[in-house]
Design an enzyme around this catalytic site. Structure first.
Site, short mmCIF file in Angstrom:
data_model
loop_
_atom_site.label_atom_id
_atom_site.label_comp_id
_atom_site.label_asym_id
_atom_site.label_seq_id
_atom_site.Cartn_x
_atom_site.Cartn_y
_atom_site.Cartn_z
N ASP A 93 24.43 -0.70 17.51
CA ASP A 93 23.41 -0.01 17.46
C ASP A 93 22.48 -1.34 17.03
OD1 ASP A 93 21.59 2.05 17.09
OD2 ASP A 93 22.68 3.19 16.20
N ASP A 96 14.03 1.83 16.27
CA ASP A 96 15.69 1.82 15.68
C ASP A 96 15.54 2.23 17.09
OD1 ASP A 96 17.71 2.48 16.48
OD2 ASP A 96 18.57 4.29 14.41
N HIS A 110 -7.18 -13.10 3.20
CA HIS A 110 -5.75 -12.27 2.78
C HIS A 110 -5.25 -12.46 4.74
CE1 HIS A 110 -9.43 -9.66 3.77
NE2 HIS A 110 -8.16 -8.91 4.27
N TYR A 131 -9.66 -0.27 2.03
CA TYR A 131 -9.94 -0.10 3.90
C TYR A 131 -9.05 1.58 4.11
CZ TYR A 131 -9.73 -5.27 3.94
OH TYR A 131 -9.63 -6.13 5.18
N HIS A 174 -3.62 -9.23 6.39
CA HIS A 174 -2.34 -7.88 6.23
C HIS A 174 -0.61 -7.98 7.13
CE1 HIS A 174 -5.75 -5.74 5.32
NE2 HIS A 174 -6.74 -6.24 5.54
N ASP A 203 1.21 -1.24 0.10
CA ASP A 203 -0.61 0.12 -0.18
C ASP A 203 0.77 1.06 0.02
OD1 ASP A 203 -2.64 -1.41 -0.57
OD2 ASP A 203 -2.72 -1.55 1.99
#
Length: 784
Positions: free
Chosen positions: A678, A529, A520, A468, A522, A387
Site C-alpha cells: 500500500d 495515497d 524565495h 499571499y 515555494h 503556512d
C-alpha cells in the site's frame, strides 16, 4: 511632538498580534449549508445521496461543543476560558476530528464492518506550568457519554511525543517589557524612520518579527520596521530598513534584552553605538519606502479602449451535470466519485476517489506549504514560513462568484470553532464544471472531422495567508486524469533596497525607490495515497533511453542502428525521487496483479502537470532555519509504504521545535520493501520565485502556478472519455458537411439573467467568517 509611549504601544501591539494569531484557540468544523449568496441551483441536492457515511467528516457543532464541555469538566487540565486566559493559563487551542486510520476504514468501505469510532483531536495550550507546552490529546469515542475518555495522542507523531515546547507563550510579558524598553529608543526610530502625527494611525509605523532561533521552548527574535496598510495589505512592500534583535530566551522577562541593531548594511552592538553613528559626520541615511498609487492592485481609470466591453464568460444554462450530497460532502461527476473534508490547518482534502467504480486514490490533500527566503538583511536572511502554522483551513474566506469561480458554481461553506464559539466561512469552497478553450480530441481526414469538447470538474478553495492568496484546485478530466494545481497571487514579501553595489541583484532586483524583490522557494507538500485498482501497488520507473542495436532486417550500410527503447525498473525500497531530466523517465504506479483486456498491468502515471514548469524542491541544502521540520522539501516526491502511524508528512506545530519536530519526515524513509504494498506518494508543488517589476503590485497567477497530474496508464482497455465527452462528427460531402452530434447539444436558444453573467455582490462579506473576523480577532497581522 507625539507621546513616545503611545507610539511604541502601537508598534509593539502590532508585533504581538502575530503571536496571538498563532495560539488563539480554533476549533474547526464543517457546516454543511447551502450558500445564501448564490441561488440554489445546479444539482439535485434533494435526491442525490452518498453510498456511505463520510467517515472523514469534520466535527459537527454539537460534537465540538460536547467535547469542549467534557474538557472543562476535567479539573486536572486546569482550563481557563479563552476570553479570560493570559499567557500563564491553560486554554483550548483547537478541537477537530481525529482522522480514522485507513486500516479501520477499508472494512467499512467494502461492507465487511461498521463505520470506525469517531474521536476528536484536541490541542491544549499549557502555560500554567513552569514549561509552556502545546499538548495533543484524543477524546472519545463520540458522541460524548459516560464512557468517553481523554488519552495522550502520540501515535501519529514520529517523535513519539504528544507535546511541543511553546516558545511564543509570553505575549503579555513581551508587550509590557517592550513598552518599558523601546521607549528608550524612540529617538532612533524618529530620526531614521520619521514620526507619525497620529500614534494610532493604522497606516503608520509598525513592526514585525522573525524567529532567529528556537531552542528548548525559548526564542530569539529579529524585529523589523515597516509601514502598515491594513486596508490594502501592502505592508510587505513597505519595509523601512531598521532591524533590532530581542533575546526572550526565558519565560522570565527580567532576563530579556535587546541584543543588536542593524541599519544600512551595518551591524551595531548596542543602541548607543547606533546613536553615536547617527550623530557622527558623514552618517548616511537609507531611503524610505512610502505608500502610494504604486501599491494599488486595481486601476479605476479609463484604461484601454476595449476595456469598456465586458469579457466573454462561461454559462451553464441547463443546469449542472455533477451531483453533490451536501450532508456527506460527496461528489459524483462523469464516472468520478469522492468525499470531501476540511481541516483547520490544511483546508480541503479528498477521500475514496473512484473512477467508473475502480479505486484510484484513497486520500489526496495538502500537508504543508513552505516559503523559504534568502537575503542580506536580518529578516530576509533567515526567513521561512510553514503556512499551516497559520491554519490555512480557517483562512479559507469567501469566494467571489463570477471571479474566483463561475457564477453558476455550487458554493459550500465551512466553519471553525474558536474561543468556544463557532464562526462560519460562507461560500469558501466552490464546485463547478468548465469547458476548456481546446478540445480533448480531434482528427481530420478527407471525408470526416471529429472533435470533442474538453470539459472538466473543479473543486476550488482559496487560502489567504496574510500577503499571499493560494488558489487550490482539484481537477477531474473525462479520461480519468486527476490534477492538483496551486496558483499564487498577492503581495511579495519584499526586502529593503540599500543600493549596496557589492551584492547588487544577488538576491533580487530593485522594484521601487527603496525596495528590492526577495528570492524565495515555494514548496507545497501533498499526500496521495494511491490505490490503483486495489491497495497493493508498485512504483515503476519507465525509462526512455538511447541504445545502439543491430536488427536482422537492417541494411548493412546503417548497421548498427542508433535508436531508443523502454526500460522498466521497479522501485523496490522507500525513496525520494526527482523529475527526470528531459522528461526521460515516467513514474507509474501499477497494480502488478491487475491487468486490462490486453494483459497490460493497470496503472496511473504521476507527472508534472499544466503549471509554468516542473514542480520544484527546496534549493537550500540543510536549511539552518528549517532544521528537521520540512525534510520532505529536499526531493520532488517520495514513494513510501503507507502506515497508520504516518498519516501526515508534517505538523502545523513543527516550526516551534525545528530540530526535534513532532513529525520528522526522515523517520518515514526507513528502507522498507515497497513492491506490491500500500503506497503513499508525498509530492511537492511549487516554484523558484524571483520577483521582478511585474510582481508589483501583485504576483500574477498565470506566472506562478504549479501542478501534478495522475493520468491513467493502461488502466482501461481504451480511452474512457469516448463515453463521457460531448462533440460532433462532420461527414464531409460534396454539397457540404453533415453533422452528427454525440452527447447532448443545444437545440434552441437560452434566456439569461444579468445575475447569470454578473452576480449581485452587494451581500458579499455578510458572514462572520470573512477577513473582518480575523482583523477583529488579531488586529493587523505583521508577518506571514
Amino acid at each position: 511632538m507625539i507621546s513616545t509611549v503611545k507610539k511604541h504601544c502601537v508598534l509593539v501591539s502590532a508585533f504581538i498580534a502575530f503571536i496571538f494569531f498563532i495560539i488563539t484557540p480554533t476549533l474547526p468544523l464543517i457546516k454543511r449549508v447551502r450558500t445564501s449568496l448564490v441561488p440554489s441551483r445546479g444539482h439535485d441536492a434533494g435526491a442525490f445521496r452518498a453510498p456511505k457515511l463520510n467517515v472523514w467528516a469534520d466535527l459537527s457543532t454539537e460534537e465540538a461543543e460536547d467535547v469542549v464541555n467534557f474538557l472543562f469538566k476535567k479539573s486536572d487540565l486546569n482550563l481557563t476560558r479563552s476570553s479570560l486566559a493570559t499567557s500563564h493559563d491553560n486554554q483550548i487551542f483547537f478541537v477537530e476530528v481525529l482522522q480514522p486510520n485507513k486500516t479501520d476504514v477499508l472494512g467499512y468501505l467494502t461492507g465487511s464492518s461498521a463505520p470506525p469510532d469517531r474521536w476528536a483531536r484536541v490541542a491544549i495550550v499549557q502555560s500554567a506550568t513552569e514549561e509552556a507546552l502545546i499538548v495533543n490529546f484524543k477524546v472519545g469515542p463520540l458522541p460524548i457519554n459516560e464512557a468517553a475518555e481523554i488519552l495522550s495522542l502520540e501515535f501519529c507523531y514520529s517523535s513519539g511525543r504528544n507535546y511541543v515546547a511553546n516558545s511564543i507563550s509570553i505575549q503579555d510579558e513581551l508587550v509590557a517589557w517592550s513598552l518599558s524598553k523601546l521607549v528608550e529608543f524612540s529617538d532612533i526610530t524618529q530620526e531614521l524612520l520619521g514620526d507619525d502625527e497620529d500614534p494610532f494611525d493604522p497606516n503608520g509605523l509598525s513592526v514585525g518579527g522573525r524567529l532567529s532561533s528556537v531552542e528548548n521552548g525559548t526564542a530569539v527574535v529579529w524585529v523589523h520596521f515597516a509601514l502598515s496598510n491594513p486596508t490594502g495589505g501592502t505592508s510587505t512592500l513597505l519595509p523601512q530598513g531598521l532591524y533590532t534583535q530581542i533575546d526572550a530566551s526565558t519565560r522570565d522577562s527580567s532576563n530579556w534584552k535587546i541584543l543588536q541593531w542593524y541599519y544600512n548594511n551595518v551591524l551595531y552592538d548596542t543602541a548607543n553605538d547606533l546613536r553615536d553613528a547617527i550623530n557622527a559626520p558623514g552618517f548616511k541615511k537609507a531611503g524610505r519606502n512610502t505608500d502610494g498609487p504604486w501599491t494599488e492592485t486595481v486601476d479605476f481609470s479609463e484604461g484601454h479602449a476595449d476595456r469598456s466591453k465586458p469579457p466573454p464568460t462561461m454559462i451553464q444554462p441547463t443546469g449542472a451535470r455533477y451531483h453533490i450530497d451536501e450532508e456527506e460532502n460527496y461528489v459524483s461527476w462523469m464516472g468520478f466519485e469522492f468525499f470531501m473534508r476540511t481541516s483547520s490547518d490544511a483546508g480541503v482534502a479528498l477521500h475514496d476517489i473512484k473512477f467508473h467504480g475502480d479505486s484510484v486514490i484513497y486520500e489526496l490533500g495538502l500537508q504543508e506549504a513552505l516559503a523559504h527566503y534568502a537575503g542580506d538583511d536580518p529578516t530576509q536572511g533567515g526567513l521561512e514560513f510553514m503556512d499551516t502554522s497559520f491554519y490555512m483551513g480557517r483562512l479559507m474566506f469567501e469566494l467571489v462568484p463570477g471571479y474566483d469561480c463561475p457564477a453558476y458554481a455550487t458554493y459550500l461553506s465551512t466553519s471553525y470553532h474558536f474561543a468556544e464559539k463557532t464562526v462560519v466561512n460562507q461560500n469558501s469552497i466552490c464546485v463547478f464544471e468548465h469547458t476548456a478553450d481546446y478540445p480533448i480530441q480531434r482528427h481530420s481526414s478527407t471525408t470526416r472531422v471529429s472533435v470533442s469538447r474538453n470539459t472538466y470538474l473543479v473543486v476550488r478553495f482559496v487560502s489567504t495567508v496574510w500577503n499571499y492568496d493560494y488558489t487550490f484546485d482539484y481537477i477531474f478530466y473525462l479520461d480519468g486524469t486527476i490534477e492538483v494545481k496551486v496558483r499564487a497571487s498577492g503581495f511579495i514579501f519584499a526586502a529593503f533596497w540599500t543600493g549596496n553595489e557589492a551584492n547588487e541583484d544577488e538576491y533580487g532586483f530593485r522594484v521601487h525607490d527603496s525596495l528590492a524583490s526577495s528570492m524565495h522557494d515555494h514548496v507545497l507538500n501533498f499526500k496521495a495515497d494511491l490505490d490503483i485498482a486495489g491497495a497493493d501497488n508498485t512504483m515503476v520507473r519507465l525509462g526512455i533511453e538511447p541504445i545502439t542495436l543491430e536488427y536482422p532486417w537492417d541494411d548493412d550500410r546503417i548497421k548498427p542502428r542508433n535508436t531508443m527503447h523502454l526500460v522498466q525498473r521497479p522501485v523496490e525500497k522507500e525513496t525520494g525521487l526527482d523529475w527526470a531530466r528531459n522528461s526521460g523517465e515516467m513514474l507509474i504506479v501499477m497494480n502488478q496483479n491487475k491487468t486490462n483486456e490486453w494483459g497490460e498491468k493497470r496503472g496511473y502515471r504521476v507527472q508534472p502537470g499544466s503549471g509554468i514548469g516542473s514542480p520544484t524542491h527546496l534549493t537550500i541544502l540543510n536549511s539552518t532555519a528549517l532544521g528537521k521540520s520540512a525534510l520532505w522539501a529536499s526531493r520532488d516526491l517520495w514513494v513510501l509504504k503507507r502506515k497508520d502511524t504516518e498519516p501526515r508528512s508534517a505538523s502545523s506545530l513543527n516550526f516551534l521545535d525545528p530540530w526535534d519536530p513532532l513529525v520528522d519526515f526522515s523517520k518515514f524513509v526507513d528502507d522498507e520493501d515497497i513492491v506490491q504494498e500500500d503506497l503513499v506518494i508525498f509530492f511537492n508543488l511549487g516554484m523558484h520565485h524571483v520577483p521582478h517589476s511585474g510582481d508589483i503590485p501583485n504576483t500574477l497567477m498565470h506566472t506562478s502556478s504549479s501542478s501534478v497530474m495522475f493520468t491513467p496508464f493502461n488502466f482501461h482497455n481504451r480511452d474512457p472519455s469516448r463515453l463521457n465527452s460531448q462533440g460532433v462528427q462532420l461527414d464531409v460531402e460534396a454539397k457540404g458537411a453533415k453533422p452528427r452530434y454525440f452527447g447532448q447539444t443545444y437545440h434552441e436558444g437560452v434566456k439569461l439573467k444579468k445575475s447569470d453573467l454578473e452576480p449581485d455582490l452587494t451581500k458579499f462579506g455578510g458572514s462572520s467568517g470573512n477577513v473582518s473576523w480575523v482583523s477583529k480577532l488579531v488586529g493587523p497581522i505583521p508577518w506571514a
